[in-house]
Design a protein around this motif. Structure first.
Motif, PDB file in Angstrom:
ATOM      1  N   MET A   1       0.734  -0.933  -0.126  1.00 57.90           N
ATOM      2  CA  MET A   1       0.376   0.025  -0.245  1.00 57.90           C
ATOM      3  C   MET A   1       1.277   1.039   0.172  1.00 57.90           C
ATOM      4  SD  MET A   1      -3.284   0.657   2.383  1.00 57.90           S
ATOM      5  CE  MET A   1      -5.029   0.582   1.448  1.00 57.90           C
ATOM      6  N   GLY A   2       0.882   2.171  -0.461  1.00 53.64           N
ATOM      7  CA  GLY A   2       1.217   3.338  -0.203  1.00 53.64           C
ATOM      8  C   GLY A   2       0.803   4.223   0.389  1.00 53.64           C
ATOM      9  N   THR A   3       1.047   5.583   0.732  1.00 54.66           N
ATOM     10  CA  THR A   3       1.211   6.368   1.603  1.00 54.66           C
ATOM     11  C   THR A   3      -0.683   6.371   3.037  1.00 54.66           C
ATOM     12  OG1 THR A   3      -0.071   8.436   0.610  1.00 54.66           O
ATOM     13  CG2 THR A   3       2.576   8.042   0.251  1.00 54.66           C
ATOM     14  N   LEU A   4      -0.592   6.684   3.676  1.00 56.47           N
ATOM     15  CA  LEU A   4      -1.461   6.963   4.690  1.00 56.47           C
ATOM     16  C   LEU A   4      -2.487   7.908   3.808  1.00 56.47           C
ATOM     17  CD1 LEU A   4      -2.400   6.631   7.315  1.00 56.47           C
ATOM     18  CD2 LEU A   4      -1.898   8.338   8.152  1.00 56.47           C
ATOM     19  N   LYS A   5      -2.070   8.467   3.076  1.00 56.68           N
ATOM     20  CA  LYS A   5      -3.041   9.400   2.345  1.00 56.68           C
ATOM     21  C   LYS A   5      -3.512   8.650   1.321  1.00 56.68           C
ATOM     22  CE  LYS A   5      -4.004  13.275  -0.706  1.00 56.68           C
ATOM     23  NZ  LYS A   5      -3.492  14.563  -1.363  1.00 56.68           N
ATOM     24  N   ASP A   6      -3.009   7.299   0.790  1.00 53.16           N
ATOM     25  CA  ASP A   6      -3.630   7.005   0.148  1.00 53.16           C
ATOM     26  C   ASP A   6      -4.665   6.015   0.631  1.00 53.16           C
ATOM     27  OD1 ASP A   6      -2.680   7.786  -2.403  1.00 53.16           O
ATOM     28  OD2 ASP A   6      -0.823   6.411  -2.104  1.00 53.16           O
ATOM     29  N   ARG A   7      -4.399   5.353   1.688  1.00 55.84           N
ATOM     30  CA  ARG A   7      -4.931   4.418   2.299  1.00 55.84           C
ATOM     31  C   ARG A   7      -6.463   5.215   2.824  1.00 55.84           C
ATOM     32  NH1 ARG A   7      -3.071   2.332   8.538  1.00 55.84           N
ATOM     33  NH2 ARG A   7      -4.654   2.068   8.816  1.00 55.84           N
ATOM     34  N   LEU A   8      -6.077   6.361   3.550  1.00 53.98           N
ATOM     35  CA  LEU A   8      -7.423   7.217   3.686  1.00 53.98           C
ATOM     36  C   LEU A   8      -8.300   7.140   2.825  1.00 53.98           C
ATOM     37  CD1 LEU A   8      -6.128   9.884   5.968  1.00 53.98           C
ATOM     38  CD2 LEU A   8      -7.736   8.103   6.808  1.00 53.98           C
ATOM     39  N   ARG A  45       2.091  21.249  -1.820  1.00 51.57           N
ATOM     40  CA  ARG A  45       2.578  20.454  -2.034  1.00 51.57           C
ATOM     41  C   ARG A  45       2.434  19.090  -1.184  1.00 51.57           C
ATOM     42  NH1 ARG A  45       4.982  19.442   3.490  1.00 51.57           N
ATOM     43  NH2 ARG A  45       3.706  21.218   4.995  1.00 51.57           N
ATOM     44  N   GLU A  46       2.608  17.858  -1.045  1.00 53.88           N
ATOM     45  CA  GLU A  46       1.881  16.912  -0.724  1.00 53.88           C
ATOM     46  C   GLU A  46       3.015  16.171   0.393  1.00 53.88           C
ATOM     47  OE1 GLU A  46       0.383  12.820  -1.591  1.00 53.88           O
ATOM     48  OE2 GLU A  46       0.496  14.773  -3.261  1.00 53.88           O
ATOM     49  N   LEU A  47       1.897  16.075   1.092  1.00 54.91           N
ATOM     50  CA  LEU A  47       2.098  15.884   2.595  1.00 54.91           C
ATOM     51  C   LEU A  47       3.107  14.350   2.998  1.00 54.91           C
ATOM     52  CD1 LEU A  47      -0.312  17.407   4.810  1.00 54.91           C
ATOM     53  CD2 LEU A  47       1.340  18.250   4.539  1.00 54.91           C
ATOM     54  N   GLY A  48       4.405  14.174   3.795  1.00 56.45           N
ATOM     55  CA  GLY A  48       4.301  13.041   4.508  1.00 56.45           C
ATOM     56  C   GLY A  48       3.128  12.314   5.219  1.00 56.45           C
ATOM     57  N   ASP A  49       4.028  11.114   5.682  1.00 53.18           N
ATOM     58  CA  ASP A  49       2.938   9.717   6.560  1.00 53.18           C
ATOM     59  C   ASP A  49       2.750  11.156   7.896  1.00 53.18           C
ATOM     60  OD1 ASP A  49       1.751   8.682   4.818  1.00 53.18           O
ATOM     61  OD2 ASP A  49       2.821   6.730   5.250  1.00 53.18           O
ATOM     62  N   GLU A  50       4.306  11.477   8.135  1.00 56.85           N
ATOM     63  CA  GLU A  50       4.706  12.159   9.380  1.00 56.85           C
ATOM     64  C   GLU A  50       3.100  13.507   9.671  1.00 56.85           C
ATOM     65  OE1 GLU A  50       5.499  11.246  12.127  1.00 56.85           O
ATOM     66  OE2 GLU A  50       6.321   9.207  11.469  1.00 56.85           O
ATOM     67  N   GLU A  51       3.605  13.688   8.798  1.00 56.35           N
ATOM     68  CA  GLU A  51       2.655  15.506   8.380  1.00 56.35           C
ATOM     69  C   GLU A  51       1.264  15.324   8.209  1.00 56.35           C
ATOM     70  OE1 GLU A  51       5.132  18.766   6.062  1.00 56.35           O
ATOM     71  OE2 GLU A  51       4.756  16.662   5.083  1.00 56.35           O
ATOM     72  N   VAL A  52       0.250  13.943   7.517  1.00 57.53           N
ATOM     73  CA  VAL A  52      -0.677  13.740   7.349  1.00 57.53           C
ATOM     74  C   VAL A  52      -1.573  13.214   9.052  1.00 57.53           C
ATOM     75  CG1 VAL A  52      -2.042  11.781   6.330  1.00 57.53           C
ATOM     76  CG2 VAL A  52      -0.597  12.893   5.061  1.00 57.53           C
TER      77      VAL A  52
END
Length: 151
Positions: A1-8, A45-52
């Motif tokens: 799975m990709g980023t946390l945003k993708d999971r959401l 900008r695209e947020l990283g997992d920590e920022e999400v």
């Protein structure tokens, strides 16, 4: 799975197909908050997992505070809705530290930084916050740092 945003996003679509209204609306709101954070500032900008995670923690805190306010005002139905939304967001946040684990992490951070008195509260808080990395609410961390520095 990709980023946390993708999971959401994937989880929101799944909830939408399952007609889970609470999860769908909560994740839609969370993704909107992430999107707003991405366009805040000078350039998108695209947020990283920590920022999400930070955005999700902020939204979960809003839900807890709103639920308490509604409960205090005697609006149980609205408080239950806020609590349910908070529970959905909690699934994506790291598990919270117990009081003993928090005390241990703060003690280690204070020892490593050589912090000994209340005059060093600011730098001590910064060290403690980075040690717990979002696994404890700021108020709990501050109370524990104060307790250990005073003692």
């Amino acid at each position: 799975m990709g980023t946390l945003k993708d999971r959401l996003t994937v989880d929101m679509r799944t909830a939408l197909k399952a007609r889970d209204e609470v999860t769908t609306s909560t994740l839609r709101m969370a993704l909107a908050a992430v999107g707003a954070a991405e366009v805040a500032g000078r350039a998108k900008r695209e947020l990283g997992d920590e920022e999400v995670l930070a955005v999700l923690a902020k939204e979960a805190k809003k839900r807890r505070e709103a639920a308490a306010a509604f409960a205090e005002a005697g609006r149980g139905e609205q408080a239950a809705k806020e609590t349910a939304e908070g529970a959905v967001l909690e699934r994506y946040l790291p598990s919270q530290l117990s009081d003993d684990e928090l005390a241990e992490a703060v003690a280690a951070a204070l020892t490593a930084g050589g912090f000994t008195g209340m005059a060093q509260m600011g730098p001590a808080m910064k060290a403690a916050q980075s040690a717990v990395a979002g696994r404890a609410a700021g108020g709990r961390v501050a109370a524990e740092v104060r307790r250990q520095l005073a003692g």
